[in-house]
Design an enzyme around this catalytic site. Structure first.
Site, PDB file in Angstrom:
ATOM      1  N   ARG A 244      11.274 -32.642  16.349  1.00 23.58           N
ATOM      2  CA  ARG A 244      12.384 -32.976  15.440  1.00 23.58           C
ATOM      3  C   ARG A 244      13.332 -33.990  16.069  1.00 23.58           C
ATOM      4  O   ARG A 244      13.757 -34.947  15.428  1.00 23.58           O
ATOM      5  CB  ARG A 244      13.138 -31.706  15.051  1.00 23.58           C
ATOM      6  CG  ARG A 244      12.334 -30.808  14.116  1.00 23.58           C
ATOM      7  CD  ARG A 244      13.151 -29.634  13.658  1.00 23.58           C
ATOM      8  NE  ARG A 244      13.305 -28.607  14.678  1.00 23.58           N
ATOM      9  CZ  ARG A 244      14.420 -27.922  14.908  1.00 23.58           C
ATOM     10  NH1 ARG A 244      15.505 -28.187  14.212  1.00 23.58           N
ATOM     11  NH2 ARG A 244      14.457 -26.981  15.824  1.00 23.58           N
TER      12      ARG A 244
ATOM     13  N   SER B 113      19.519 -29.886  11.388  1.00 21.74           N
ATOM     14  CA  SER B 113      18.234 -29.279  11.744  1.00 21.74           C
ATOM     15  C   SER B 113      17.079 -30.269  11.697  1.00 21.74           C
ATOM     16  O   SER B 113      16.159 -30.201  12.504  1.00 21.74           O
ATOM     17  CB  SER B 113      17.901 -28.131  10.783  1.00 21.74           C
ATOM     18  OG  SER B 113      18.820 -27.083  10.932  1.00 21.74           O
TER      19      SER B 113
ATOM     20  N   GLU C 217      17.687 -30.753  -3.657  1.00 23.05           N
ATOM     21  CA  GLU C 217      16.464 -31.420  -3.234  1.00 23.05           C
ATOM     22  C   GLU C 217      15.839 -32.258  -4.336  1.00 23.05           C
ATOM     23  O   GLU C 217      15.290 -33.334  -4.096  1.00 23.05           O
ATOM     24  CB  GLU C 217      15.460 -30.376  -2.728  1.00 23.05           C
ATOM     25  CG  GLU C 217      15.930 -29.610  -1.481  1.00 23.05           C
ATOM     26  CD  GLU C 217      16.976 -28.513  -1.744  1.00 23.05           C
ATOM     27  OE1 GLU C 217      17.231 -28.188  -2.934  1.00 23.05           O
ATOM     28  OE2 GLU C 217      17.532 -27.985  -0.767  1.00 23.05           O
TER      29      GLU C 217
ATOM     30  N   PHE D 171      11.185 -26.589   0.975  1.00 22.81           N
ATOM     31  CA  PHE D 171      11.955 -27.084  -0.187  1.00 22.81           C
ATOM     32  C   PHE D 171      11.415 -28.414  -0.733  1.00 22.81           C
ATOM     33  O   PHE D 171      11.565 -28.704  -1.914  1.00 22.81           O
ATOM     34  CB  PHE D 171      13.436 -27.230   0.184  1.00 22.81           C
ATOM     35  CG  PHE D 171      14.038 -25.958   0.717  1.00 22.81           C
ATOM     36  CD1 PHE D 171      13.841 -24.746   0.047  1.00 22.81           C
ATOM     37  CD2 PHE D 171      14.790 -25.953   1.882  1.00 22.81           C
ATOM     38  CE1 PHE D 171      14.392 -23.569   0.540  1.00 22.81           C
ATOM     39  CE2 PHE D 171      15.335 -24.762   2.381  1.00 22.81           C
ATOM     40  CZ  PHE D 171      15.134 -23.575   1.707  1.00 22.81           C
TER      41      PHE D 171
ATOM     42  N   HIS E 228      10.237 -27.709   9.947  1.00 24.77           N
ATOM     43  CA  HIS E 228      10.098 -26.276   9.688  1.00 24.77           C
ATOM     44  C   HIS E 228       8.878 -25.964   8.833  1.00 24.77           C
ATOM     45  O   HIS E 228       8.913 -25.136   7.923  1.00 24.77           O
ATOM     46  CB  HIS E 228      11.369 -25.698   9.059  1.00 24.77           C
ATOM     47  CG  HIS E 228      12.572 -25.744   9.969  1.00 24.77           C
ATOM     48  ND1 HIS E 228      13.043 -26.924  10.518  1.00 24.77           N
ATOM     49  CD2 HIS E 228      13.393 -24.774  10.419  1.00 24.77           C
ATOM     50  CE1 HIS E 228      14.099 -26.670  11.278  1.00 24.77           C
ATOM     51  NE2 HIS E 228      14.334 -25.372  11.243  1.00 24.77           N
TER      52      HIS E 228
ATOM     53  N   ASP F 288      13.829 -16.425  10.023  1.00 26.15           N
ATOM     54  CA  ASP F 288      14.419 -16.656   8.703  1.00 26.15           C
ATOM     55  C   ASP F 288      13.573 -16.024   7.597  1.00 26.15           C
ATOM     56  O   ASP F 288      14.076 -15.718   6.521  1.00 26.15           O
ATOM     57  CB  ASP F 288      14.601 -18.155   8.435  1.00 26.15           C
ATOM     58  CG  ASP F 288      15.955 -18.666   8.932  1.00 26.15           C
ATOM     59  OD1 ASP F 288      16.829 -17.838   9.249  1.00 26.15           O
ATOM     60  OD2 ASP F 288      16.124 -19.894   9.000  1.00 26.15           O
TER      61      ASP F 288
ATOM     62  N   ARG G  66       9.179 -26.395  13.554  1.00 29.49           N
ATOM     63  CA  ARG G  66      10.491 -26.106  14.138  1.00 29.49           C
ATOM     64  C   ARG G  66      10.466 -25.981  15.659  1.00 29.49           C
ATOM     65  O   ARG G  66      11.297 -26.578  16.337  1.00 29.49           O
ATOM     66  CB  ARG G  66      11.062 -24.824  13.521  1.00 29.49           C
ATOM     67  CG  ARG G  66      12.320 -24.336  14.194  1.00 29.49           C
ATOM     68  CD  ARG G  66      12.928 -23.156  13.438  1.00 29.49           C
ATOM     69  NE  ARG G  66      14.078 -22.642  14.142  1.00 29.49           N
ATOM     70  CZ  ARG G  66      14.091 -21.506  14.846  1.00 29.49           C
ATOM     71  NH1 ARG G  66      13.006 -20.769  14.928  1.00 29.49           N
ATOM     72  NH2 ARG G  66      15.179 -21.112  15.472  1.00 29.49           N
TER      73      ARG G  66
HETATM   74  C1  LIG Z   1      17.183 -24.569  -1.700  1.00 28.40           C
HETATM   75  C2  LIG Z   1      17.750 -24.483  -0.343  1.00 28.40           C
HETATM   76  N1  LIG Z   1      18.057 -25.612   0.313  1.00 28.40           N
HETATM   77  C3  LIG Z   1      18.549 -25.551   1.569  1.00 28.40           C
HETATM   78  C4  LIG Z   1      18.757 -24.350   2.182  1.00 28.40           C
HETATM   79  C5  LIG Z   1      19.264 -24.277   3.619  1.00 28.40           C
HETATM   80  N2  LIG Z   1      20.602 -23.714   3.652  1.00 28.40           N
HETATM   81  C6  LIG Z   1      20.838 -22.415   3.950  1.00 28.40           C
HETATM   82  S1  LIG Z   1      22.448 -21.994   3.844  1.00 28.40           S
HETATM   83  C7  LIG Z   1      22.900 -23.564   3.431  1.00 28.40           C
HETATM   84  C8  LIG Z   1      24.338 -23.891   3.187  1.00 28.40           C
HETATM   85  C9  LIG Z   1      24.922 -22.996   2.167  1.00 28.40           C
HETATM   86  O1  LIG Z   1      26.244 -23.307   1.910  1.00 28.40           O
HETATM   87  P1  LIG Z   1      27.105 -22.323   1.008  1.00 28.40           P
HETATM   88  O2  LIG Z   1      26.375 -22.056  -0.253  1.00 28.40           O
HETATM   89  O3  LIG Z   1      28.462 -22.896   0.879  1.00 28.40           O
HETATM   90  O4  LIG Z   1      27.089 -20.990   1.818  1.00 28.40           O
HETATM   91  P2  LIG Z   1      28.182 -20.461   2.875  1.00 28.40           P
HETATM   92  O5  LIG Z   1      28.935 -21.635   3.394  1.00 28.40           O
HETATM   93  O6  LIG Z   1      29.067 -19.555   2.115  1.00 28.40           O
HETATM   94  O7  LIG Z   1      27.409 -19.747   3.923  1.00 28.40           O
HETATM   95  C10 LIG Z   1      21.768 -24.395   3.369  1.00 28.40           C
HETATM   96  C11 LIG Z   1      21.795 -25.827   3.052  1.00 28.40           C
HETATM   97  C12 LIG Z   1      18.413 -23.194   1.466  1.00 28.40           C
HETATM   98  N3  LIG Z   1      18.538 -21.965   2.008  1.00 28.40           N
HETATM   99  N4  LIG Z   1      17.934 -23.277   0.205  1.00 28.40           N
END
Ligand SMILES: Cc1ncc(C[n+]2csc(CCOP(=O)(O)OP(=O)(O)O)c2C)c(N)n1
Lengths: 294, 306
Positions: free
Chosen positions: B2, B29, B50, B75, B101, B109, B159
């Site tokens: 990565r 990441s 996405e 994704f 990943h 995860d 990853r």
């Molecule tokens: C469809 C999808 N894209 C990307 C991710 C990776 N991801 C996990 S948490 C996150 C950020 C989430 O932000 P938010 O909804 O504001 O949650 P919080 O800050 O409250 O933890 C991302 C991009 C994912 N889980 N699902």
């Protein structure tokens, strides 16, 4: 310990649930105590696992506590009770918070929390409805929970069941187009047995929402989509419970509670610290955090 | 790999002003953050969206840019298959989807983040070139080749840090299998982190008196038919190894080539029609049958059927 009250015969729908008992609500003072325990669990669990998402779990502690200890009609001894109110965690990475809450309510032993993310554990890295008692939705791919909640609420309406559906979204999660498809559908189908909550901590992974993908005017967007919007301090039990109760009275339209929160709330070095979105505290950090949460 | 991806993007960005990069809230990441730091004006964080990201990439490509779009392999393509199909594949636009990943070595995860269908999905799209790199050295070169070859590319990275299987003199040759080891009794064809596992298995099998050829099939589409036919003719048994479901990935593609040209006994080391759960990467590779031992057993089984 779980707080149970006597049998609620009016709502019993299956022979299986005869022995099950409905969880009763507690005072906001007691909720404060529960909240602290949940925060401690989140730290210990992710610390032990060596990975996981503490930041977005800590921000939603009061939201989830007020639901499970104040609003939801649920039976920890009968997770499948068909008249239960549903809590759907759309931001599935906050699994540690949900697991801690379910354990405290008595869905499974508190000791099991330490198996988080381990091979063969019932406590998966992201929520998995096939293995964890009390988990309604397999999540972790963001953006799907509101639509799932709409389906769940529509089924309740079709079955003339009185349950209510609660769905917790992340603010970053609201970048997903599907959230807005779901928002449109909820209003279009006049789904009023559903309350959505946004954990509006202002952050996602790459930074602050306003820098990564600006959501504002957030409130007005939801209103324009046909929702009744209530804004609260997401760490204030009284405001949260008032909002949840108000939402129940709104008919013919869905309600969303925008809960203003702080990511990493309760642990000084995690608050508003992007690094702790998806990183577990190390042993030393666990110790400091637990001291702060005494 | 990565890190290498992120740094290669920066080099490419300096060489070619038309290179632009998109991400979906995972730049920390996927390591596109390096490019974002160097060229903020040519970096677009699309947030957690996405579908939007890949169609924006298509629009950029349609007007002469060379977009690289990155997020987790689960994704893209999974989340936005139709957008990739109609915005990128059908018009044959010059979009480079580089995802990290891949597979189950994502680890703790769990299911929602394991990417085990992506190769099947993306290989089904006409016109896509699909690459799975085996180490950092190959990653740097494959990303470069993608940047300088016109058309839709998908490159899957994993990853964890993986051991180097190539040395500094290695030259990635698009569409050509790489012989990692010669052998006459059977051929193991692997991709991604399974290449180093295959080499380990081949070493162990040598001790059992089985002389295995190992091919790194880093370009899985278009597939190197000649190398497969030759391996079948010269070694008489084929085992494939991939961090993907058994259906639709490397094994399926190779089985098709063999069925058409030169059927020989074949075994598949892959995930069997199930979703993996949370666990440490090494534990998962073991649980879901992706270790050197699994490859060795498969080779024994294939050789027995010769
Ligand atoms: C469809 C999808 N894209 C990307 C991710 C990776 N991801 C996990 S948490 C996150 C950020 C989430 O932000 P938010 O909804 O504001 O949650 P919080 O800050 O409250 O933890 C991302 C991009 C994912 N889980 N699902």
């Amino acid at each position: 310990m779980p707080r149970l009250k006597g049998k609620d015969t009016s709502s019993i729908t299956s022979a299986d649930s005869v022995k099950a008992e409905v969880f009763s609500s507690v005072s906001t003072k007691e909720m404060e105590v529960v909240a602290k325990r949940l925060r401690r669990h989140i730290i210990t669990m992710t610390g032990k696992a060596g990975s996981g998402h503490p930041g977005g779990s800590l921000s939603a502690v009061e939201i989830v506590t007020s639901l499970y200890y104040g609003l939801l009609r649920h039976k920890p001894s009968d997770p499948q009770w068909s008249d239960r109110d549903r809590f759907i965690l759309s931001k599935g990475h906050a699994a540690p918070l949900l697991y801690a809450t379910l354990a405290e309510c008595g869905y499974f032993p508190v000791e099991e929390l330490l198996t988080l993310r381990q091979l063969d554990s019932r406590l998966q890295g992201h929520t998995d409805r096939t293995v964890t008692p009390g988990v309604e939705m397999s999540a972790g791919a963001l953006g799907q929970g509101l639509s799932f909640a709409v389906g769940t609420a529509l089924a309740g309406r079709l079955n003339s069941q009185k349950y209510r559906v609660y769905v917790l979204l992340g603010d970053g999660e609201c970048d997903e187009g599907q959230i807005w498809e779901g928002a449109m559908a909820t209003a279009h189908f006049k789904v009023d047995n559903l309350t959505a909550i946004v954990d509006n901590n202002g952050q996602q992974i790459d930074g602050w929402n306003r820098d990564v993908m600006n959501l504002s005017p957030f409130n007005k967007k939801w209103q324009a989509f046909g929702w009744h919007v209530i804004e609260v301090d997401g760490h204030d039990f009284t405001q949260l419970i008032d909002a949840f109760n108000q939402a129940k009275l709104i008919k013919g339209q869905p309600t969303i509670i925008i809960a203003h929160t702080t990511k990493g709330k309760g642990v000084s070095f995690m608050e508003n610290n992007l690094d702790f979105h998806g990183k577990a505290p190390n042993a030393e950090e666990v110790e400091i955090a637990l001291k702060e949460l005494e | 790999m990565r890190e290498t991806y992120g740094k290669t993007l920066v080099e490419l960005g300096k060489e070619n002003p038309d290179i632009v990069v998109l991400d979906a809230d995972l730049s920390r990441s996927t390591m596109t953050k390096f490019f974002a730091g160097e060229f903020p004006g040519r970096f677009f964080d699309c947030g957690i969206a996405e579908q939007n990201m890949v169609s924006i990439a298509a629009g950029l490509a349609a007007s002469g840019k060379t977009p690289f779009a990155s997020t987790f392999a689960v994704f893209v393509p999974g989340r936005c298959f139709d957008q990739i199909r109609m915005s990128i594949a059908q018009p044959g636009l010059n979009v480079k989807l580089v995802t990290t990943h891949g597979g189950i070595s994502v680890g703790e995860d769990g299911t929602s983040h394991h990417s085990i269908e992506d190769l099947s999905l993306i290989c089904s799209l006409p016109g896509f070139t699909v690459i799975v790199t085996a180490d950092a050295i190959e990653t740097a070169q494959a990303v470069r080749v993608a940047a300088t070859s016109y058309g839709p590319f998908y490159i899957r990275l994993c990853r964890p840090k993986v051991p180097l299987v190539h040395n500094e003199n290695y030259r990635f040759n698009l569409g050509k299998a790489v012989a990692m080891r010669q052998g006459k009794d059977a051929t193991i064809i692997a991709i991604g982190l399974m290449v180093s596992v295959a080499l380990e298995a081949a070493g162990n099998l040598k001790r059992d008196g089985i002389d295995c050829r190992v091919l790194n099939m880093s370009t899985i589409k278009p597939i190197d038919e000649a190398a497969i036919i030759k391996a079948a003719a010269e070694t008489g048994a084929i085992v494939t190894a991939e961090e993907h479901l058994e259906h639709g990935g490397l094994g399926s593609i190779i089985a098709q080539v063999l069925a058409r040209h030169s059927p020989v006994p074949m075994e598949f080391v892959a995930i069997k029609d199930t979703y993996a759960k949370s666990g440490k990467p090494a534990e998962l590779l073991q649980r879901y049958g992706l270790t050197a031992k699994d490859i060795e057993q498969a080779v024994h089984a294939a050789v027995k059927r010769k």
